[in-house]
Enzyme design. Structure first.
Site, PDB file in Angstrom:
ATOM      1  N   ASP A   1       0.806  -1.217   0.000  1.00 35.35           N
ATOM      2  CA  ASP A   1       0.000   0.000   0.000  1.00 35.35           C
ATOM      3  C   ASP A   1       0.846   1.276   0.000  1.00 35.35           C
ATOM      4  O   ASP A   1       0.598   2.192  -0.778  1.00 35.35           O
ATOM      5  CB  ASP A   1      -0.947  -0.010   1.204  1.00 35.35           C
ATOM      6  CG  ASP A   1      -1.775  -1.286   1.267  1.00 35.35           C
ATOM      7  OD1 ASP A   1      -2.120  -1.809   0.191  1.00 35.35           O
ATOM      8  OD2 ASP A   1      -2.055  -1.760   2.381  1.00 35.35           O
TER       9      ASP A   1
ATOM     10  N   GLU B   1      -8.887  -2.572   3.998  1.00 36.72           N
ATOM     11  CA  GLU B   1      -8.572  -2.289   5.403  1.00 36.72           C
ATOM     12  C   GLU B   1      -9.736  -1.588   6.086  1.00 36.72           C
ATOM     13  O   GLU B   1     -10.042  -1.853   7.254  1.00 36.72           O
ATOM     14  CB  GLU B   1      -7.310  -1.426   5.501  1.00 36.72           C
ATOM     15  CG  GLU B   1      -6.033  -2.151   5.171  1.00 36.72           C
ATOM     16  CD  GLU B   1      -4.805  -1.275   5.328  1.00 36.72           C
ATOM     17  OE1 GLU B   1      -3.698  -1.842   5.355  1.00 36.72           O
ATOM     18  OE2 GLU B   1      -4.935  -0.040   5.408  1.00 36.72           O
TER      19      GLU B   1
END
Length: 276
Positions: free
Chosen positions: A53, A164
């Site tokens: 990420d 997430e």
């Protein structure tokens, strides 16, 4: 796909499929647009962990500032390494930095500041567990990024994304705190698609995701901590069927982490059931 799943997908802005080229352009333009609307901003700041990420967002940030400079705008990108002592996967951080090619490569070791804070709490009679220390690490990392941003007239970027967000797999006021969240709406495999398109080294986007916050369980995988795979999370977010056990686990994580996605309550916005 039932109504609950559909509502979550809508809330988290997930597309069932992406056009990678268009997604890259959209995210870079989002970052550039922020600079154009806030010209006093002179830098973007992001912590680089060596994972998928932050590698993806770091590349976007550098691409955006390079385009902005060709357009006459003054702006720089600070990629910040934030190890706690010795980082076990430091080679991946090196590789991510090589791929990103940031304007500035900064290292701030957070171990001393985290340890001193934990010691003060323990000395005051509080039992600070290894899990809580992990949250302290995440919050210290964000504190450092905001300090750098303050000195360099910048804004802090956050790498949180839909896979997430749905599980609440981030630290409140830690990695969940940032000025801009450009990866909103992406899931894990969509991020991998984009990194592949950008010619990222394969081992960085195929790496097993880990927050690496707990010293007692170094490099604990996200999937082991969550008790559900990112494959099932991604499928859920794309409106596909997932096994019942995975579906129920995702819903449980979503519901129990709602407080992370909500704004803080004040005395005029309490939910009805809290007023009774």
């Amino acid at each position: 796909m039932n109504d609950i799943q559909q509502n979550i997908i809508k809330e988290l802005h997930v597309k069932p499929t992406i056009n990678v080229k268009e997604e890259v352009r959209e995210i870079i333009d989002f970052l550039k647009g922020y600079k154009y609307n806030h010209d006093f901003i002179k830098s973007f700041v992001l912590g680089i962990s060596g994972g998928q990420d932050s590698t993806l967002l770091g590349k976007f940030a550098q691409m955006a500032v390079e385009e902005l400079r060709t357009e006459g705008k003054e702006i720089e990108f600070y990629a910040v390494r934030l190890p706690y002592g010795e980082q076990l996967d430091s080679q991946d951080v090196d590789d991510a930095i090589i791929f990103i090619q940031p304007d500035y490569d900064v290292t701030i070791n957070i171990k001393e500041s985290v340890d001193s804070g934990v010691k003060a709490l323990n000395d005051a009679g509080f039992n600070i567990s290894d899990f809580v220390i992990g949250n302290e690490k995440a919050r210290e990392r964000m504190k450092v990024q905001y300090a750098i941003a303050a000195d360099k007239k910048g804004v802090v970027l956050g790498s949180d994304h839909a896979a997430e967000a749905i599980t609440g797999f981030y630290t409140k006021f830690g990695d969940g705190a940032a000025d801009l969240m450009p990866l909103t709406g992406l899931n894990k495999h969509q991020g991998q698609q984009i990194l592949k398109y950008l010619n990222c080294p394969e081992h960085l986007y195929l790496k097993i995701p880990t927050a690496d916050l707990e010293s007692d369980r170094p490099l604990l995988s996200d999937e082991e901590a969550l008790q559900v795979s990112y494959g099932h999370i991604d499928d859920f977010l794309e409106g596909k069927e997932v096994p019942k056990e995975a579906f129920n686990r995702i819903l449980h994580l979503y519901k129990t982490s709602q407080h992370k996605r909500d704004k803080a309550y004040h005395r005029y916005n309490l939910p009805q059931n809290m007023e009774e």
